[in-house]
Design an enzyme around this catalytic site. Structure first.
Site, PDB file in Angstrom:
ATOM      1  N   SER A 132      39.101  30.599  51.723  1.00  0.00           N
ATOM      2  CA  SER A 132      37.272  30.785  52.067  1.00  0.00           C
ATOM      3  C   SER A 132      36.419  29.633  51.740  1.00  0.00           C
ATOM      4  O   SER A 132      35.903  29.135  51.095  1.00  0.00           O
ATOM      5  CB  SER A 132      37.364  32.482  51.104  1.00  0.00           C
ATOM      6  OG  SER A 132      36.002  32.918  51.088  1.00  0.00           O
ATOM      7  N   TYR A 145      38.525  37.827  44.105  1.00  0.00           N
ATOM      8  CA  TYR A 145      38.618  36.582  44.728  1.00  0.00           C
ATOM      9  C   TYR A 145      38.559  35.828  45.018  1.00  0.00           C
ATOM     10  O   TYR A 145      38.948  34.635  45.801  1.00  0.00           O
ATOM     11  CB  TYR A 145      37.940  37.672  46.101  1.00  0.00           C
ATOM     12  CG  TYR A 145      37.994  37.484  47.286  1.00  0.00           C
ATOM     13  CD1 TYR A 145      39.246  37.612  48.144  1.00  0.00           C
ATOM     14  CD2 TYR A 145      37.267  36.289  48.860  1.00  0.00           C
ATOM     15  CE1 TYR A 145      39.634  37.029  49.421  1.00  0.00           C
ATOM     16  CE2 TYR A 145      37.956  35.948  49.789  1.00  0.00           C
ATOM     17  CZ  TYR A 145      38.812  36.156  50.381  1.00  0.00           C
ATOM     18  OH  TYR A 145      38.644  36.298  51.850  1.00  0.00           O
TER      19      TYR A 145
HETATM   20  N1  NAD Z   1      37.207  37.978  57.519  1.00  0.00           N
HETATM   21  C1  NAD Z   1      36.603  36.912  56.608  1.00  0.00           C
HETATM   22  O1  NAD Z   1      35.848  36.565  56.384  1.00  0.00           O
HETATM   23  C2  NAD Z   1      37.474  36.611  56.253  1.00  0.00           C
HETATM   24  C3  NAD Z   1      36.944  34.503  54.917  1.00  0.00           C
HETATM   25  C4  NAD Z   1      37.305  33.648  54.741  1.00  0.00           C
HETATM   26  C5  NAD Z   1      38.739  33.918  54.170  1.00  0.00           C
HETATM   27  N2  NAD Z   1      39.570  35.085  55.037  1.00  0.00           N
HETATM   28  C6  NAD Z   1      40.994  34.985  54.461  1.00  0.00           C
HETATM   29  O2  NAD Z   1      41.992  35.070  55.521  1.00  0.00           O
HETATM   30  C7  NAD Z   1      43.167  36.077  55.998  1.00  0.00           C
HETATM   31  C8  NAD Z   1      43.088  36.385  56.465  1.00  0.00           C
HETATM   32  O3  NAD Z   1      42.172  37.861  56.444  1.00  0.00           O
HETATM   33  P1  NAD Z   1      41.561  38.671  57.725  1.00  0.00           P
HETATM   34  O4  NAD Z   1      40.141  38.838  57.053  1.00  0.00           O
HETATM   35  O5  NAD Z   1      42.422  38.748  58.139  1.00  0.00           O
HETATM   36  O6  NAD Z   1      41.407  40.344  56.659  1.00  0.00           O
HETATM   37  P2  NAD Z   1      43.019  41.297  57.664  1.00  0.00           P
HETATM   38  O7  NAD Z   1      43.112  42.334  56.437  1.00  0.00           O
HETATM   39  O8  NAD Z   1      42.513  41.554  58.926  1.00  0.00           O
HETATM   40  O9  NAD Z   1      44.501  40.614  57.949  1.00  0.00           O
HETATM   41  C9  NAD Z   1      45.668  40.281  56.427  1.00  0.00           C
HETATM   42  C10 NAD Z   1      46.795  40.811  56.248  1.00  0.00           C
HETATM   43  O10 NAD Z   1      46.882  40.485  55.456  1.00  0.00           O
HETATM   44  C11 NAD Z   1      48.235  41.033  55.026  1.00  0.00           C
HETATM   45  N3  NAD Z   1      48.571  41.507  54.140  1.00  0.00           N
HETATM   46  C12 NAD Z   1      47.851  42.086  52.872  1.00  0.00           C
HETATM   47  N4  NAD Z   1      48.969  42.171  51.907  1.00  0.00           N
HETATM   48  C13 NAD Z   1      49.996  41.893  52.015  1.00  0.00           C
HETATM   49  C14 NAD Z   1      50.751  41.668  51.161  1.00  0.00           C
HETATM   50  N5  NAD Z   1      50.927  41.757  50.161  1.00  0.00           N
HETATM   51  N6  NAD Z   1      52.036  41.231  51.843  1.00  0.00           N
HETATM   52  C15 NAD Z   1      51.947  40.794  53.575  1.00  0.00           C
HETATM   53  N7  NAD Z   1      51.390  41.227  53.767  1.00  0.00           N
HETATM   54  C16 NAD Z   1      49.635  41.333  53.098  1.00  0.00           C
HETATM   55  C17 NAD Z   1      47.188  42.535  55.539  1.00  0.00           C
HETATM   56  O11 NAD Z   1      48.607  43.611  56.070  1.00  0.00           O
HETATM   57  C18 NAD Z   1      46.549  41.713  57.247  1.00  0.00           C
HETATM   58  O12 NAD Z   1      47.069  42.453  58.623  1.00  0.00           O
HETATM   59  C19 NAD Z   1      42.466  36.266  53.719  1.00  0.00           C
HETATM   60  O13 NAD Z   1      43.650  35.691  53.142  1.00  0.00           O
HETATM   61  C20 NAD Z   1      41.581  36.160  53.670  1.00  0.00           C
HETATM   62  O14 NAD Z   1      41.446  36.102  52.301  1.00  0.00           O
HETATM   63  C21 NAD Z   1      38.736  35.880  55.756  1.00  0.00           C
END
Ligand code: NAD
Length: 242
Positions: A132, A145
């Site tokens: 991130s 986080y």
């Molecule tokens: N959306 C953003 O702005 C952003 C920015 C930087 C980093 N990220 C990172 O990108 C990745 C994906 O995030 P996203 O935005 O698509 O979120 P999201 O919530 O849409 O998807 C995350 C997925 O992870 C799954 N998950 C959570 N805990 C779990 C567990 N214990 N076991 C199995 N599955 C689990 C959830 O069920 C979900 O389907 C994450 O690592 C997040 O930190 C997101």
């Protein structure tokens, strides 16, 4: 939209993608498949190959075994599963802090550790973790986080050092603000937060999951064969002004 020019770029590749039911993970699955890879998907819920809470002690080993059974080998890992929520430092509970580290860091560590022998045996393994912008900076309400995402970047660099001699690359994609179910509550409840991120990015928009998936696919491909141990910003330029 998936460019036809790149179709087949990942032919023969066999990947695991976690967090595959939603947001960035779902987009990564679609992109890797469109490029020709076989993919075994995992999430705690949804229409995926392996449904489990990946913080379970044996969950990642079971996932690797399933991938081996289904695909006959494994050369690519993209652990996308993650959680985030705003929690001010004061009143921050141990259990919440620990949970964020378990999901965002420990589960990633276990997946990479348990799959390492297969990636080494392949000779051109690929690991793309999801950090991130908070892998490099902090923000209010994001101590757990940001701690987890700093750690994922450091972990990825160390894996790159250790597995590089076996032809394995490891890079950490660092998304900016991406429009996914994770960020939707914050952007809905605090429209000014959305406006802030849209304005901060010189490209003047939030990222879409596809913006991240396309870079992940590049890092999984042979085109990125001499690139390892890096944090790769995919943030619309937002951090240029940090
Ligand atoms: N959306 C953003 O702005 C952003 C920015 C930087 C980093 N990220 C990172 O990108 C990745 C994906 O995030 P996203 O935005 O698509 O979120 P999201 O919530 O849409 O998807 C995350 C997925 O992870 C799954 N998950 C959570 N805990 C779990 C567990 N214990 N076991 C199995 N599955 C689990 C959830 O069920 C979900 O389907 C994450 O690592 C997040 O930190 C997101």
């Amino acid at each position: 939209m998936v460019s036809e020019r790149l179709g087949g770029r990942l032919d023969g590749r066999r990947a695991i993608v976690t967090g595959a039911a939603s947001g960035i993970g779902a987009a990564v699955v679609a992109r890797l498949k469109a490029d020709g890879a076989q993919v075994v998907t995992a999430d705690v819920h949804g229409d995926v190959d392996y449904v489990a809470d990946l913080t379970g002690e044996t969950a990642n080993a079971e996932l690797v075994a399933l991938a081996l059974d289904r695909m006959g080998g494994l050369d690519t890992l993209v652990p996308c599963a993650g959680i985030s929520a705003f929690q001010p430092l004061e009143g921050h509970e141990d259990a919440y802090f620990r949970r964020v580290l378990e999901v965002n860091l420990i589960a990633v560590f276990r997946l990479v550790r348990d799959a390492a022998p297969l990636l080494k045996a392949h000779g051109a393994g690929r690991i793309v973790t999801i950090g991130s912008t908070t892998s490099s900076f902090g923000d209010e309400g994001l101590c757990a986080y940001a701690a987890s995402k700093h750690a994922v970047l450091g972990f990825t660099k160390s894996v790159a050092a250790e597995l590089g001699p076996f032809g394995v690359t490891a890079n950490c994609v660092q998304p900016g603000a991406i429009d996914t179910p994770m960020t939707a509550p914050a952007f809905t409840q605090m429209p000014e937060y959305r406006t802030f991120w849209e304005g901060k990015a010189p490209l003047r928009r939030l990222g879409q999951p596809q913006d991240i998936a396309d870079v992940v696919a590049f890092l999984c491909s042979d085109d990125a064969r001499f690139m390892s141990g890096h944090g790769v910003w995919v943030d619309g330029g937002a951090m240029v002004r940090h």
